[in-house]
Structures are given as C-alpha cells and as structure tokens.
Design a protein around this motif. Structure first.
Motif, PDB file in Angstrom:
ATOM      1  N   ARG A 216       0.830  -1.210   0.000  1.00 47.79           N
ATOM      2  CA  ARG A 216       0.000   0.000   0.000  1.00 47.79           C
ATOM      3  C   ARG A 216       0.867   1.264   0.000  1.00 47.79           C
ATOM      4  NH1 ARG A 216      -4.736  -0.265   4.330  1.00 47.79           N
ATOM      5  NH2 ARG A 216      -5.250   1.619   3.153  1.00 47.79           N
ATOM      6  N   LYS A 217       1.935   1.222  -0.745  1.00 50.68           N
ATOM      7  CA  LYS A 217       2.899   2.331  -0.734  1.00 50.68           C
ATOM      8  C   LYS A 217       2.250   3.662  -1.056  1.00 50.68           C
ATOM      9  CE  LYS A 217       7.513   3.631  -2.307  1.00 50.68           C
ATOM     10  NZ  LYS A 217       8.034   3.682  -0.929  1.00 50.68           N
ATOM     11  N   GLY A 218       1.329   3.667  -2.011  1.00 51.18           N
ATOM     12  CA  GLY A 218       0.693   4.915  -2.411  1.00 51.18           C
ATOM     13  C   GLY A 218      -0.209   5.516  -1.358  1.00 51.18           C
ATOM     14  N   ASP A 219      -0.582   4.725  -0.344  1.00 54.42           N
ATOM     15  CA  ASP A 219      -1.478   5.206   0.708  1.00 54.42           C
ATOM     16  C   ASP A 219      -0.748   5.997   1.788  1.00 54.42           C
ATOM     17  OD1 ASP A 219      -3.635   4.105  -0.564  1.00 54.42           O
ATOM     18  OD2 ASP A 219      -3.723   2.311   0.709  1.00 54.42           O
ATOM     19  N   ARG A 220       0.565   5.928   1.804  1.00 57.33           N
ATOM     20  CA  ARG A 220       1.404   6.718   2.718  1.00 57.33           C
ATOM     21  C   ARG A 220       0.983   6.533   4.182  1.00 57.33           C
ATOM     22  NH1 ARG A 220       2.527  12.539  -0.058  1.00 57.33           N
ATOM     23  NH2 ARG A 220       4.076  12.589   1.603  1.00 57.33           N
ATOM     24  N   ILE A 221       0.755   5.283   4.532  1.00 59.43           N
ATOM     25  CA  ILE A 221       0.475   4.932   5.928  1.00 59.43           C
ATOM     26  C   ILE A 221       1.804   4.835   6.672  1.00 59.43           C
ATOM     27  CG2 ILE A 221      -0.468   3.160   7.457  1.00 59.43           C
ATOM     28  CD1 ILE A 221      -2.347   2.386   5.095  1.00 59.43           C
ATOM     29  N   LEU A 222       1.865   5.424   7.857  1.00 59.27           N
ATOM     30  CA  LEU A 222       3.087   5.362   8.663  1.00 59.27           C
ATOM     31  C   LEU A 222       2.821   4.517   9.907  1.00 59.27           C
ATOM     32  CD1 LEU A 222       4.378   9.051   8.499  1.00 59.27           C
ATOM     33  CD2 LEU A 222       4.960   7.105   7.022  1.00 59.27           C
ATOM     34  N   LEU A 223       3.682   3.533  10.127  1.00 55.21           N
ATOM     35  CA  LEU A 223       3.539   2.622  11.264  1.00 55.21           C
ATOM     36  C   LEU A 223       4.842   2.596  12.049  1.00 55.21           C
ATOM     37  CD1 LEU A 223       1.953  -0.930  11.237  1.00 55.21           C
ATOM     38  CD2 LEU A 223       4.146  -0.526  12.351  1.00 55.21           C
ATOM     39  N   THR A 262       6.635  11.578   5.710  1.00 54.33           N
ATOM     40  CA  THR A 262       7.125  10.324   5.133  1.00 54.33           C
ATOM     41  C   THR A 262       7.944   9.523   6.142  1.00 54.33           C
ATOM     42  OG1 THR A 262       9.098  11.444   4.273  1.00 54.33           O
ATOM     43  CG2 THR A 262       7.192  11.271   2.800  1.00 54.33           C
ATOM     44  N   GLU A 263       8.211  10.101   7.267  1.00 51.52           N
ATOM     45  CA  GLU A 263       8.970   9.427   8.321  1.00 51.52           C
ATOM     46  C   GLU A 263       8.644  10.060   9.671  1.00 51.52           C
ATOM     47  OE1 GLU A 263      13.127  11.947   7.943  1.00 51.52           O
ATOM     48  OE2 GLU A 263      12.990   9.996   6.958  1.00 51.52           O
ATOM     49  N   PRO A 264       8.920   9.374  10.787  1.00 48.99           N
ATOM     50  CA  PRO A 264       9.484   8.018  10.851  1.00 48.99           C
ATOM     51  C   PRO A 264       8.490   6.968  10.384  1.00 48.99           C
ATOM     52  CG  PRO A 264       8.849   8.754  13.043  1.00 48.99           C
ATOM     53  CD  PRO A 264       8.667   9.932  12.143  1.00 48.99           C
ATOM     54  N   HIS A 265       9.031   5.833   9.987  1.00 49.27           N
ATOM     55  CA  HIS A 265       8.214   4.726   9.515  1.00 49.27           C
ATOM     56  C   HIS A 265       8.977   3.436   9.772  1.00 49.27           C
ATOM     57  CE1 HIS A 265       5.346   2.445   7.253  1.00 49.27           C
ATOM     58  NE2 HIS A 265       6.162   2.195   6.245  1.00 49.27           N
ATOM     59  N   GLY A 266       8.340   2.508  10.484  1.00 52.31           N
ATOM     60  CA  GLY A 266       8.991   1.253  10.816  1.00 52.31           C
ATOM     61  C   GLY A 266      10.072   1.390  11.861  1.00 52.31           C
ATOM     62  N   GLN A 267       9.995   2.452  12.662  1.00 52.92           N
ATOM     63  CA  GLN A 267      11.053   2.762  13.628  1.00 52.92           C
ATOM     64  C   GLN A 267      10.591   2.533  15.067  1.00 52.92           C
ATOM     65  OE1 GLN A 267      14.023   3.390  12.594  1.00 52.92           O
ATOM     66  NE2 GLN A 267      13.641   3.874  10.447  1.00 52.92           N
ATOM     67  N   MET A 268      11.580   2.427  15.948  1.00 56.42           N
ATOM     68  CA  MET A 268      11.352   2.438  17.389  1.00 56.42           C
ATOM     69  C   MET A 268      11.696   3.846  17.861  1.00 56.42           C
ATOM     70  SD  MET A 268      10.729   1.220  20.408  1.00 56.42           S
ATOM     71  CE  MET A 268      11.261   1.000  22.104  1.00 56.42           C
ATOM     72  N   VAL A 269      10.731   4.524  18.493  1.00 57.89           N
ATOM     73  CA  VAL A 269      10.905   5.935  18.848  1.00 57.89           C
ATOM     74  C   VAL A 269      10.759   6.095  20.361  1.00 57.89           C
ATOM     75  CG1 VAL A 269      10.097   8.301  18.427  1.00 57.89           C
ATOM     76  CG2 VAL A 269       9.942   6.575  16.605  1.00 57.89           C
ATOM     77  N   TRP A 270      11.643   6.855  20.941  1.00 64.02           N
ATOM     78  CA  TRP A 270      11.590   7.157  22.378  1.00 64.02           C
ATOM     79  C   TRP A 270      11.874   8.641  22.552  1.00 64.02           C
ATOM     80  CZ3 TRP A 270      16.010   6.721  26.345  1.00 64.02           C
ATOM     81  CH2 TRP A 270      15.506   6.946  27.625  1.00 64.02           C
ATOM     82  N   ASP A 271      11.014   9.329  23.296  1.00 58.38           N
ATOM     83  CA  ASP A 271      11.141  10.785  23.465  1.00 58.38           C
ATOM     84  C   ASP A 271      11.288  11.487  22.107  1.00 58.38           C
ATOM     85  OD1 ASP A 271      10.776  10.740  26.155  1.00 58.38           O
ATOM     86  OD2 ASP A 271      12.886  11.014  26.685  1.00 58.38           O
ATOM     87  N   LYS A 272      10.495  10.997  21.123  1.00 62.72           N
ATOM     88  CA  LYS A 272      10.428  11.558  19.767  1.00 62.72           C
ATOM     89  C   LYS A 272      11.745  11.419  19.019  1.00 62.72           C
ATOM     90  CE  LYS A 272       7.959  15.376  19.385  1.00 62.72           C
ATOM     91  NZ  LYS A 272       7.398  16.717  19.649  1.00 62.72           N
ATOM     92  N   VAL A 273      12.627  10.531  19.472  1.00 69.17           N
ATOM     93  CA  VAL A 273      13.908  10.283  18.800  1.00 69.17           C
ATOM     94  C   VAL A 273      13.954   8.831  18.362  1.00 69.17           C
ATOM     95  CG1 VAL A 273      16.418  10.237  19.059  1.00 69.17           C
ATOM     96  CG2 VAL A 273      15.084  12.043  20.170  1.00 69.17           C
ATOM     97  N   VAL A 274      14.316   8.601  17.095  1.00 70.11           N
ATOM     98  CA  VAL A 274      14.423   7.234  16.568  1.00 70.11           C
ATOM     99  C   VAL A 274      15.593   6.526  17.246  1.00 70.11           C
ATOM    100  CG1 VAL A 274      14.960   5.867  14.516  1.00 70.11           C
ATOM    101  CG2 VAL A 274      13.367   7.784  14.352  1.00 70.11           C
ATOM    102  N   GLN A 275      15.332   5.303  17.738  1.00 72.02           N
ATOM    103  CA  GLN A 275      16.359   4.496  18.380  1.00 72.02           C
ATOM    104  C   GLN A 275      16.975   3.525  17.377  1.00 72.02           C
ATOM    105  OE1 GLN A 275      16.960   5.208  21.880  1.00 72.02           O
ATOM    106  NE2 GLN A 275      15.647   6.853  21.091  1.00 72.02           N
ATOM    107  N   ILE A 276      18.289   3.461  17.356  1.00 69.49           N
ATOM    108  CA  ILE A 276      18.993   2.545  16.455  1.00 69.49           C
ATOM    109  C   ILE A 276      19.209   1.220  17.190  1.00 69.49           C
ATOM    110  CG2 ILE A 276      21.031   2.185  15.037  1.00 69.49           C
ATOM    111  CD1 ILE A 276      19.208   4.533  14.199  1.00 69.49           C
ATOM    112  N   TRP A 277      18.719   0.157  16.606  1.00 66.55           N
ATOM    113  CA  TRP A 277      18.883  -1.156  17.245  1.00 66.55           C
ATOM    114  C   TRP A 277      19.199  -2.234  16.229  1.00 66.55           C
ATOM    115  CZ3 TRP A 277      15.145  -4.886  15.955  1.00 66.55           C
ATOM    116  CH2 TRP A 277      13.971  -4.414  15.364  1.00 66.55           C
TER     117      TRP A 277
END
Length: 277
Positions: A216-223, A262-277
C-alpha cells in the motif's frame, strides 16, 4: 456516522498510558476518538471521566485476546466510519517482579497478550486503515534490553531485514516452548517474558511497515513503535518517574504525524527520537 468521518482508536484505554493517550487525542485529533477496554464497565467509567472534562470520546468493548471481539470492532469501524485513521495498540499485561506464577506460565500469558493478540489486532485492522493512516504500537525499552541480552545468534535473527512475520511468530513460539522445557537460557533467551514480548512488538512493527510499503505504498500509511517510558501506572508502581500525562507525547506525536509526512516509519521511537537497534 459518515464514512468520511475521521476516527482514532486506542486499545486498553481505560487507565494508565492508554487513558492518557485517549485524553490527548480527544484534545488534538480532528475526528472521533474511540476508547476501548476489555471490561465494559471500566471502559464506560473512563469515558464518563473524560466527558466530565468536556471531552467526547466514544466507547467500544475490545478484548484483544478474543479474536471475535477484534472482528466485532473491525466491523463497527467499517460500518460507522468506512475504516480507521489512527490505531494505537496499547493494551498489554505485565507480571509484577514478585509474582509467584511459574516463569513458563508468565511467558505464555505475557506473549499471548502482548505479542500474539497485538498481532491479531493488526491482522484485522491494518486492512481497514485509510490512506495517510497512522499506526502506533506501544513497546518498551525493555524490548531493547531484551535484545541486548539475547545470544548473538538470536540478535542476528531479530535484526535480519529479511525476517518474515511467520519467522517472527516461530521465534516467539520457540521462546514460550523453551521456557516450558526450562532451556530458554541455554537457548540464548533473556529471563524477561515482558522484555521478549515487547521485543516481538518492535520487530513486528518493522515487518509490518515493510509490508505496508510493498502492498500500500501509495497510501502513505506510517507505522511505528514507541516507548513511553516508566510512568505512574499500575504496571510501574513505585518505580515510575513521570506521570502518564508527561510521557504520552511520543505516541501522540506519532499518531498525529501530518498527512505529508514520510517518516518516521517502521522505527522504534523514544522521546520523539528514533532508536537505532
């Protein structure tokens, strides 16, 4: 309701983090907010509390451990709104540190709700998410800690970009089975059922985001998934450091990402900051 009406839904929202998220969405979301709870009486009491504050949530019963309950909610959303704009998967359980329940039973029950039931909610509701929809799966820093405490082999498997949802389900089932056979430590698992369940939610979110991009790329859903940190709720008890209202900023931020984001998408976020894992 018109199928054009916008709607946001929060699971496990009669108290704690879920209640605080529902309150903020009632204040900030341009549309209806549906508060869900397993116990209808407690859910309606939570709605009445918000109504007393001048807010206007709706209530719908939802037991995420009951597939028929999930499907009844899905049908309600289709009928009333033609789908769903915002989904916040907050419902979950945690055993207290001094609970005498055997670890294998804790593992089975915790993963049943926190991972498998959350996955069932996504399986039924993601297909009805409308274009530009937002999905927030509540995880925990305990998930990141659990990953760090896994064996190198398990860490590599969880971090693999090619891991499928079916592969992840098999891993979660293996953890439960290993606890029953009392070999989970030997097999490289950490001794935290809650941590493993939230690690599963983290990895599931990444996989779901990838699948949305493919289908569903064209739907621009962010998860995304996020950690709202320790809070003054029934789970954290005396160990909490901030009141619930102070730490729902991140899940609400992710739920209300603007339509052109367009982002974040598919990320782990803490205090509005993307966490690298």
């Amino acid at each position: 309701m018109s199928s054009c009406s916008r709607v946001a839904l929060v699971t496990g929202a009669n108290k704690g983090i879920g209640f605080a998220i529902a309150r903020q969405l009632c204040r900030q979301f341009s549309g209806d907010v549906v508060l869900t709870a397993r116990d209808a009486a407690r859910g309606r009491a939570a709605v009445q509390q918000l109504q007393a504050e001048g807010l206007s949530p709706r209530f719908h019963q939802l037991d995420i451990d009951d597939l028929q309950s999930i499907r009844a909610l899905r049908d309600f959303l289709r009928r009333e709104y033609g789908g769903l704009n915002v989904l916040v998967n907050n419902a979950g359980i945690a055993f207290k540190s001094d609970d005498p329940t055997p670890f294998d039973i804790q593992a089975e029950m915790t993963l049943k709700t926190n991972f498998f039931a959350t996955r069932n909610v996504c399986t039924e509701l993601l297909p009805v998410i409308k274009p530009h929809g937002r999905v927030v799966n509540i995880s925990s820093l305990e998930g990141l800690k659990a990953l760090d405490n896994c064996s190198e082999d398990l860490q590599e498997r969880f971090r693999c970009e090619m891991l499928t949802e079916e592969d992840l389900v098999d891993l979660m089932k293996k953890f439960v089975e290993d606890t029953k056979n009392e070999v989970h430590e030997r097999e490289g698992w950490p001794s935290s059922a809650y941590g493993v369940s939230k690690l599963g939610v983290m990895v599931l979110s990444r996989i779901q985001a990838r699948n949305l991009d493919e289908k569903r790329k064209g739907d621009r859903i962010l998860l995304n998934t996020c950690c709202p940190s320790w809070v003054m709720t029934y789970m954290a008890e005396d160990y909490s450091s901030r009141a619930a209202e102070e730490v729902v900023e991140t899940p609400v931020y992710l739920a209300l990402l603007p339509p052109d984001a367009t982002e974040p998408h598919g990320q782990m976020v803490w205090d509005k900051v993307v966490q690298i894992w």
